[in-house]
Design a protein around this motif. Structure first.
Motif, PDB file in Angstrom:
ATOM      1  N   SER A 159       0.833  -1.207   0.000  1.00  0.00           N
ATOM      2  CA  SER A 159       0.000   0.000   0.000  1.00  0.00           C
ATOM      3  C   SER A 159       0.863   1.251   0.000  1.00  0.00           C
ATOM      4  O   SER A 159       0.573   2.232  -0.705  1.00  0.00           O
ATOM      5  N   SER A 160       1.937   1.224   0.767  1.00  0.00           N
ATOM      6  CA  SER A 160       2.834   2.368   0.805  1.00  0.00           C
ATOM      7  C   SER A 160       3.539   2.556  -0.532  1.00  0.00           C
ATOM      8  O   SER A 160       3.686   3.687  -1.014  1.00  0.00           O
ATOM      9  N   MET A 161       3.958   1.434  -1.153  1.00  0.00           N
ATOM     10  CA  MET A 161       4.622   1.526  -2.448  1.00  0.00           C
ATOM     11  C   MET A 161       3.671   2.071  -3.514  1.00  0.00           C
ATOM     12  O   MET A 161       4.085   2.818  -4.408  1.00  0.00           O
ATOM     13  N   ALA A 162       2.399   1.726  -3.414  1.00  0.00           N
ATOM     14  CA  ALA A 162       1.409   2.239  -4.365  1.00  0.00           C
ATOM     15  C   ALA A 162       1.101   3.706  -4.110  1.00  0.00           C
ATOM     16  O   ALA A 162       0.887   4.486  -5.051  1.00  0.00           O
ATOM     17  N   GLU A 163       1.098   4.095  -2.833  1.00  0.00           N
ATOM     18  CA  GLU A 163       0.796   5.483  -2.491  1.00  0.00           C
ATOM     19  C   GLU A 163       1.935   6.428  -2.851  1.00  0.00           C
ATOM     20  O   GLU A 163       1.711   7.581  -3.232  1.00  0.00           O
ATOM     21  N   PHE A 164       3.167   5.923  -2.738  1.00  0.00           N
ATOM     22  CA  PHE A 164       4.348   6.746  -3.029  1.00  0.00           C
ATOM     23  C   PHE A 164       5.204   6.067  -4.096  1.00  0.00           C
ATOM     24  O   PHE A 164       6.317   5.598  -3.817  1.00  0.00           O
ATOM     25  N   PRO A 165       4.722   5.988  -5.333  1.00  0.00           N
ATOM     26  CA  PRO A 165       5.432   5.243  -6.373  1.00  0.00           C
ATOM     27  C   PRO A 165       6.776   5.843  -6.758  1.00  0.00           C
ATOM     28  O   PRO A 165       7.639   5.131  -7.296  1.00  0.00           O
ATOM     29  N   GLU A 166       6.997   7.120  -6.484  1.00  0.00           N
ATOM     30  CA  GLU A 166       8.260   7.764  -6.849  1.00  0.00           C
ATOM     31  C   GLU A 166       9.310   7.672  -5.738  1.00  0.00           C
ATOM     32  O   GLU A 166      10.465   8.050  -5.951  1.00  0.00           O
ATOM     33  N   ARG A 167       8.902   7.159  -4.581  1.00  0.00           N
ATOM     34  CA  ARG A 167       9.851   7.099  -3.451  1.00  0.00           C
ATOM     35  C   ARG A 167      10.376   5.673  -3.284  1.00  0.00           C
ATOM     36  O   ARG A 167       9.586   4.715  -3.184  1.00  0.00           O
ATOM     37  N   PRO A 168      11.691   5.481  -3.244  1.00  0.00           N
ATOM     38  CA  PRO A 168      12.224   4.147  -2.962  1.00  0.00           C
ATOM     39  C   PRO A 168      11.902   3.740  -1.530  1.00  0.00           C
ATOM     40  O   PRO A 168      11.919   4.586  -0.618  1.00  0.00           O
ATOM     41  N   HIS A 169      11.576   2.490  -1.344  1.00  0.00           N
ATOM     42  CA  HIS A 169      11.263   1.974  -0.013  1.00  0.00           C
ATOM     43  C   HIS A 169      12.467   1.170   0.484  1.00  0.00           C
ATOM     44  O   HIS A 169      12.767   0.096  -0.045  1.00  0.00           O
ATOM     45  N   LEU A 170      13.158   1.710   1.472  1.00  0.00           N
ATOM     46  CA  LEU A 170      14.341   1.076   2.048  1.00  0.00           C
ATOM     47  C   LEU A 170      13.918   0.357   3.328  1.00  0.00           C
ATOM     48  O   LEU A 170      13.522   1.000   4.307  1.00  0.00           O
ATOM     49  N   ILE A 171      13.997  -0.967   3.313  1.00  0.00           N
ATOM     50  CA  ILE A 171      13.556  -1.771   4.451  1.00  0.00           C
ATOM     51  C   ILE A 171      14.774  -2.370   5.152  1.00  0.00           C
ATOM     52  O   ILE A 171      15.547  -3.117   4.547  1.00  0.00           O
ATOM     53  N   GLY A 172      14.937  -2.036   6.415  1.00  0.00           N
ATOM     54  CA  GLY A 172      16.003  -2.630   7.214  1.00  0.00           C
ATOM     55  C   GLY A 172      15.615  -4.025   7.669  1.00  0.00           C
ATOM     56  O   GLY A 172      14.522  -4.231   8.205  1.00  0.00           O
ATOM     57  N   ALA A 173      16.501  -4.968   7.437  1.00  0.00           N
ATOM     58  CA  ALA A 173      16.242  -6.364   7.825  1.00  0.00           C
ATOM     59  C   ALA A 173      17.574  -7.031   8.107  1.00  0.00           C
ATOM     60  O   ALA A 173      18.526  -6.872   7.332  1.00  0.00           O
ATOM     61  N   TYR A 174      17.657  -7.767   9.180  1.00  0.00           N
ATOM     62  CA  TYR A 174      18.919  -8.404   9.550  1.00  0.00           C
ATOM     63  C   TYR A 174      19.386  -9.348   8.443  1.00  0.00           C
ATOM     64  O   TYR A 174      18.582 -10.007   7.787  1.00  0.00           O
ATOM     65  N   ALA A 175      20.706  -9.361   8.266  1.00  0.00           N
ATOM     66  CA  ALA A 175      21.305  -9.975   7.078  1.00  0.00           C
ATOM     67  C   ALA A 175      21.001 -11.459   6.947  1.00  0.00           C
ATOM     68  O   ALA A 175      20.874 -11.970   5.834  1.00  0.00           O
ATOM     69  N   LEU A 176      20.888 -12.159   8.060  1.00  0.00           N
ATOM     70  CA  LEU A 176      20.652 -13.599   8.024  1.00  0.00           C
ATOM     71  C   LEU A 176      19.241 -13.904   8.500  1.00  0.00           C
ATOM     72  O   LEU A 176      18.906 -13.664   9.667  1.00  0.00           O
ATOM     73  N   GLY A 177      18.424 -14.405   7.609  1.00  0.00           N
ATOM     74  CA  GLY A 177      17.088 -14.862   7.977  1.00  0.00           C
ATOM     75  C   GLY A 177      16.005 -13.847   7.712  1.00  0.00           C
ATOM     76  O   GLY A 177      15.095 -14.081   6.913  1.00  0.00           O
ATOM     77  N   LYS A 178      16.092 -12.682   8.347  1.00  0.00           N
ATOM     78  CA  LYS A 178      15.027 -11.692   8.191  1.00  0.00           C
ATOM     79  C   LYS A 178      15.002 -11.109   6.786  1.00  0.00           C
ATOM     80  O   LYS A 178      13.932 -10.949   6.183  1.00  0.00           O
ATOM     81  N   ALA A 179      16.181 -10.770   6.245  1.00  0.00           N
ATOM     82  CA  ALA A 179      16.231 -10.192   4.896  1.00  0.00           C
ATOM     83  C   ALA A 179      15.626 -11.144   3.878  1.00  0.00           C
ATOM     84  O   ALA A 179      14.807 -10.748   3.041  1.00  0.00           O
ATOM     85  N   GLN A 180      16.018 -12.406   3.932  1.00  0.00           N
ATOM     86  CA  GLN A 180      15.513 -13.377   2.969  1.00  0.00           C
ATOM     87  C   GLN A 180      14.025 -13.637   3.182  1.00  0.00           C
ATOM     88  O   GLN A 180      13.276 -13.836   2.218  1.00  0.00           O
ATOM     89  N   ARG A 181      13.581 -13.601   4.417  1.00  0.00           N
ATOM     90  CA  ARG A 181      12.161 -13.809   4.691  1.00  0.00           C
ATOM     91  C   ARG A 181      11.333 -12.657   4.132  1.00  0.00           C
ATOM     92  O   ARG A 181      10.272 -12.882   3.534  1.00  0.00           O
ATOM     93  N   VAL A 182      11.803 -11.426   4.317  1.00  0.00           N
ATOM     94  CA  VAL A 182      11.074 -10.269   3.793  1.00  0.00           C
ATOM     95  C   VAL A 182      10.995 -10.345   2.272  1.00  0.00           C
ATOM     96  O   VAL A 182       9.940 -10.078   1.677  1.00  0.00           O
ATOM     97  N   ILE A 183      12.075 -10.746   1.627  1.00  0.00           N
ATOM     98  CA  ILE A 183      12.065 -10.876   0.168  1.00  0.00           C
ATOM     99  C   ILE A 183      11.059 -11.941  -0.258  1.00  0.00           C
ATOM    100  O   ILE A 183      10.251 -11.734  -1.174  1.00  0.00           O
ATOM    101  N   ALA A 184      11.103 -13.105   0.398  1.00  0.00           N
ATOM    102  CA  ALA A 184      10.186 -14.191   0.043  1.00  0.00           C
ATOM    103  C   ALA A 184       8.734 -13.800   0.301  1.00  0.00           C
ATOM    104  O   ALA A 184       7.834 -14.121  -0.493  1.00  0.00           O
ATOM    105  N   LEU A 185       8.477 -13.088   1.396  1.00  0.00           N
ATOM    106  CA  LEU A 185       7.117 -12.628   1.686  1.00  0.00           C
ATOM    107  C   LEU A 185       6.650 -11.611   0.644  1.00  0.00           C
ATOM    108  O   LEU A 185       5.480 -11.605   0.242  1.00  0.00           O
ATOM    109  N   ALA A 186       7.574 -10.757   0.214  1.00  0.00           N
ATOM    110  CA  ALA A 186       7.225  -9.783  -0.822  1.00  0.00           C
ATOM    111  C   ALA A 186       6.853 -10.485  -2.121  1.00  0.00           C
ATOM    112  O   ALA A 186       5.921 -10.076  -2.819  1.00  0.00           O
ATOM    113  N   ARG A 187       7.571 -11.555  -2.439  1.00  0.00           N
ATOM    114  CA  ARG A 187       7.236 -12.329  -3.649  1.00  0.00           C
ATOM    115  C   ARG A 187       5.856 -12.968  -3.497  1.00  0.00           C
ATOM    116  O   ARG A 187       5.044 -12.949  -4.436  1.00  0.00           O
ATOM    117  N   GLU A 188       5.581 -13.532  -2.344  1.00  0.00           N
ATOM    118  CA  GLU A 188       4.274 -14.140  -2.113  1.00  0.00           C
ATOM    119  C   GLU A 188       3.159 -13.096  -2.206  1.00  0.00           C
ATOM    120  O   GLU A 188       2.036 -13.406  -2.618  1.00  0.00           O
TER     121      GLU A 188
END
Length: 330
Positions: A159-188
């Protein structure tokens, strides 16, 4: 054999005298059993390490191939000294495991390490292991912590990405586990285009992909004009000049602690995503009720709340007060 003779806390961490090993020791020891690859549980310099194949691989990625003198893959029941040990999925990150310690004569103890009961697309689900004594974390061990469904948090991100399409969304996520989970959830959730990742995530993302986890198209977040609206980076990157290359970004952070609004404000987080790889209060209570152990030991986190709950439910419990463990390590 009494429980304290099988496993007890020391300055180096949980120690098992009949097996002569430590579990997740905080300093180098002759023999270590490791639950998972996060830096507050898996350290280099031990004489020998017994862990799942994925945890051993992750330790080699993070610390180099010589992180221990000897390495052994945990597979099935393994005899270590005068006890039998086995490793069971913890649902926390890739390769994470609970360690069951079964003596010849005495109570069976399960050390859960860090664990989570919610489905996680990047690791095997938590496996309940019947035991006499359950050793649990209490990172979010207060009734206030009720984490939402991660899919709901992905809806907020989209919803945020749709509301602000010109703004990059920088998401902090711990390098092991959380980052990959956020990516996989985004794909889902339906994000099909490229996702940019900070260079510190590259090797661990590559390893997840090699293990059969589909993370989709990942591109480096190194160019001045990154052709992706979603960018994943470790939290440390947000305090570095790297973040200045992005114009008017939406700063987000994925963590169970984002339920605490003061923490989000302190980090300057505009889009807090409550996504945790730890059990929240309902999950830890559910787990204890499901396992029905004769006793509960609490390793780290908010011990008092869980101790009180166990007391009210007539479950013997004790805090181990182990030091050297962070809530969610970088």
């Amino acid at each position: 054999m009494r429980a304290e003779q099988i496993l007890h806390p020391t300055e180096a961490g949980l120690y098992c005298p009949p097996g002569d090993f430590h579990i997740d020791p905080i300093r180098p020891v002759p023999r270590a059993l490791i639950t998972h690859g996060h830096g507050d549980h898996a350290r280099a310099g031990h004489g020998s390490v017994l862990a799942t194949a994925q945890t051993l691989d992750i330790m080699a990625i993070r610390y180099g191939s010589d992180f221990a003198d000897q390495r052994q893959v945990a597979d099935g029941e393994i005899r270590v000294g005068d006890v039998t040990v086995s490793f069971h999925p913890a649902g926390h990150i890739l390769g994470s495991a609970q360690i069951a310690v079964t003596p010849d004569n005495g109570p069976k103890i399960v050390v859960s390490g860090d664990y989570c009961r919610r489905p996680n697309p990047v690791c095997a689900p938590f496996e309940p292991v019947p035991c006499d004594i359950f050793v649990t974390e209490a990172t979010f061990g207060l009734p206030v912590f009720h984490h939402p469904d991660p899919a709901h948090e992905m809806v907020r991100l989209l919803s945020s990405m749709a509301e602000f399409p010109e703004r990059p969304h920088l998401i902090g996520a711990y390098a092991l586990g959380k980052a990959q989970r956020v990516i996989a959830l985004a794909r889902e959730a339906g994000i099909d285009g490229p996702i940019a990742i900070h260079g510190a995530l590259q090797r661990l993302c590559d390893y997840h992909i090699a293990q059969g986890i589909d993370l989709g198209e990942l591109i480096p977040a190194t160019a001045e004009d990154v052709p992706a609206q979603l960018v994943i980076a470790p939290p440390s990157a947000f305090a570095s000049p790297w973040v200045q290359r992005f114009r008017d970004p939406v700063i987000g952070f994925a963590s169970g602690w984002m339920q605490v609004r003061a923490r989000a404000r302190q980090r300057g987080v505009e889009l807090p995503l409550v996504i945790s790889d730890h059990v929240d209060w309902p999950q830890v209570i559910q787990t204890i009720a499901e396992l029905a152990p004769a006793e509960v030991w609490i390793t780290h986190g908010t011990e008092d709340g869980l101790m009180r709950w166990c007391e009210l439910n007539a479950i013997p419990a004790r805090p181990l007060r182990l030091v050297g463990y962070e809530d969610e390590p970088e």
